[in-house]
Design an enzyme around this catalytic site. Structure first.
Site, mmCIF file in Angstrom:
data_model
loop_
_atom_site.group_PDB
_atom_site.id
_atom_site.type_symbol
_atom_site.label_atom_id
_atom_site.label_comp_id
_atom_site.label_asym_id
_atom_site.label_seq_id
_atom_site.Cartn_x
_atom_site.Cartn_y
_atom_site.Cartn_z
ATOM 1 N N HIS A 137 -11.188 -9.845 -4.079
ATOM 2 C CA HIS A 137 -10.738 -8.434 -3.809
ATOM 3 C C HIS A 137 -12.011 -7.386 -3.742
ATOM 4 O O HIS A 137 -12.292 -6.745 -2.835
ATOM 5 C CB HIS A 137 -9.915 -7.996 -4.478
ATOM 6 C CG HIS A 137 -9.198 -6.615 -4.777
ATOM 7 N ND1 HIS A 137 -8.016 -6.321 -3.805
ATOM 8 C CD2 HIS A 137 -9.677 -5.533 -5.086
ATOM 9 C CE1 HIS A 137 -7.973 -4.923 -3.859
ATOM 10 N NE2 HIS A 137 -8.775 -4.352 -4.674
ATOM 11 N N GLU A 138 -12.563 -7.547 -4.824
ATOM 12 C CA GLU A 138 -13.992 -6.756 -5.024
ATOM 13 C C GLU A 138 -14.780 -6.879 -4.120
ATOM 14 O O GLU A 138 -15.734 -6.217 -3.571
ATOM 15 C CB GLU A 138 -14.338 -6.716 -6.337
ATOM 16 C CG GLU A 138 -13.176 -6.548 -7.551
ATOM 17 C CD GLU A 138 -12.809 -4.969 -7.420
ATOM 18 O OE1 GLU A 138 -13.336 -4.338 -6.557
ATOM 19 O OE2 GLU A 138 -11.694 -4.650 -7.950
ATOM 20 N N HIS A 141 -14.021 -5.311 -0.745
ATOM 21 C CA HIS A 141 -14.388 -3.725 -0.852
ATOM 22 C C HIS A 141 -15.948 -3.945 -0.643
ATOM 23 O O HIS A 141 -16.345 -2.863 0.348
ATOM 24 C CB HIS A 141 -14.470 -3.246 -2.090
ATOM 25 C CG HIS A 141 -12.882 -3.045 -2.224
ATOM 26 N ND1 HIS A 141 -12.021 -2.139 -1.457
ATOM 27 C CD2 HIS A 141 -11.901 -3.151 -3.481
ATOM 28 C CE1 HIS A 141 -10.821 -1.888 -2.001
ATOM 29 N NE2 HIS A 141 -10.962 -2.371 -3.361
ATOM 30 N N HIS A 147 -8.014 -1.060 0.703
ATOM 31 C CA HIS A 147 -6.733 -1.749 0.135
ATOM 32 C C HIS A 147 -5.559 -1.971 1.485
ATOM 33 O O HIS A 147 -5.644 -1.142 2.432
ATOM 34 C CB HIS A 147 -6.042 -0.763 -0.826
ATOM 35 C CG HIS A 147 -6.756 -0.851 -2.002
ATOM 36 N ND1 HIS A 147 -6.839 0.269 -2.958
ATOM 37 C CD2 HIS A 147 -7.546 -1.805 -2.891
ATOM 38 C CE1 HIS A 147 -7.775 0.203 -4.060
ATOM 39 N NE2 HIS A 147 -8.003 -1.335 -3.731
ATOM 40 N N CYS A 148 -5.024 -2.905 1.157
ATOM 41 C CA CYS A 148 -4.006 -3.365 2.349
ATOM 42 C C CYS A 148 -2.725 -3.159 2.063
ATOM 43 O O CYS A 148 -2.228 -3.558 0.747
ATOM 44 C CB CYS A 148 -4.386 -4.544 2.728
ATOM 45 S SG CYS A 148 -3.241 -5.485 4.117
ATOM 46 N N CYS A 153 -1.634 -9.989 0.814
ATOM 47 C CA CYS A 153 -3.172 -10.036 1.137
ATOM 48 C C CYS A 153 -3.697 -9.680 -0.205
ATOM 49 O O CYS A 153 -3.551 -8.952 -1.171
ATOM 50 C CB CYS A 153 -3.440 -8.910 2.155
ATOM 51 S SG CYS A 153 -5.143 -8.753 2.442
ATOM 52 N N CYS A 172 -5.107 -11.217 4.780
ATOM 53 C CA CYS A 172 -4.376 -11.237 5.720
ATOM 54 C C CYS A 172 -5.310 -11.369 7.069
ATOM 55 O O CYS A 172 -6.527 -11.102 6.957
ATOM 56 C CB CYS A 172 -3.323 -10.254 5.788
ATOM 57 S SG CYS A 172 -4.319 -8.577 6.112
ATOM 58 N N CYS A 175 -7.200 -8.053 7.765
ATOM 59 C CA CYS A 175 -8.330 -7.738 7.014
ATOM 60 C C CYS A 175 -9.479 -8.900 7.036
ATOM 61 O O CYS A 175 -10.589 -8.762 7.081
ATOM 62 C CB CYS A 175 -8.001 -7.983 5.343
ATOM 63 S SG CYS A 175 -7.107 -6.360 4.937
#
Length: 188
Positions: A137-138, A141, A147-148, A153, A172, A175
């Protein structure tokens, strides 16, 4: 290899979790020509100024400039700091992680990823899965993803550990396409 992501442990961080992160992230990023390397850790004592005694938490943003210097030293594409202490940002009770795309650095905290934190029995596999989701996640970024809205995701925002457990560790399709575009373009 076209580039490198470095993982930087800060303070006492379990070796098995770090090894799992390195192996899993390597498996994902290798297809983009990016190597993932675990580098020597930093002492948490360097960050005493970030500690809020009333909250018993560290202000996450203070870790990022130091990670940026280390990233530059290694000429890496990105640096991911990993801590085992509770972190927060202003206006929030706690955070699982924080990224700064401009500096190309991020930090994740394992503190609230342990099942024991929620009164559940220890589960190392679950801890590692949660850590991988936060790392993906990070780093997403760092490489330009927002953010999704898709709850499955990995870029979906986690308000609580329940959100983290619901989502997968993968991006996903939408992304992933954006990430691939970014990795082959401006972030190289």
């Amino acid at each position: 290899m076209m580039g490198m992501i470095i993982i930087v442990p800060i303070g006492e961080v379990p070796g098995d979790v770090l090894a799992f992160l390195q192996n899993s992230l390597s498996g994902f990023y290798a297809k983009y020509g990016i190597e993932v390397r675990l580098v020597g850790g930093l002492s948490l004592s360097k960050f005493q100024h970030a500690f809020d005694f009333e909250r018993r938490q560290f202000l996450a943003r203070y870790f990022l400039p130091v990670l940026s210097y280390i990233r530059k030293d290694f000429n890496a594409k990105a640096a991911l700091g990993v801590v085992n202490v509770d972190i927060y940002e202003l206006g929030l009770n706690f955070i699982f992680g924080l990224a700064h795309p401009g500096l190309r650095v991020a930090i994740i905290s394992l503190y609230r990823l342990y099942p024991e934190f929620y009164g559940n029995p220890p589960d190392r596999k679950l801890l590692k899965e949660r850590a991988l989701k936060e790392a993906m996640h990070e780093l997403g970024h760092v490489f330009g993803l927002e953010h999704c809205p898709n709850p499955k995701c990995v870029m979906h925002f986690s308000n609580s550990i329940i959100d983290t457990d619901i989502k997968s560790w993968m991006y996903c399709e939408k992304c992933l396409r954006k990430l691939e575009k970014n990795l082959t373009r401006s972030y190289v």
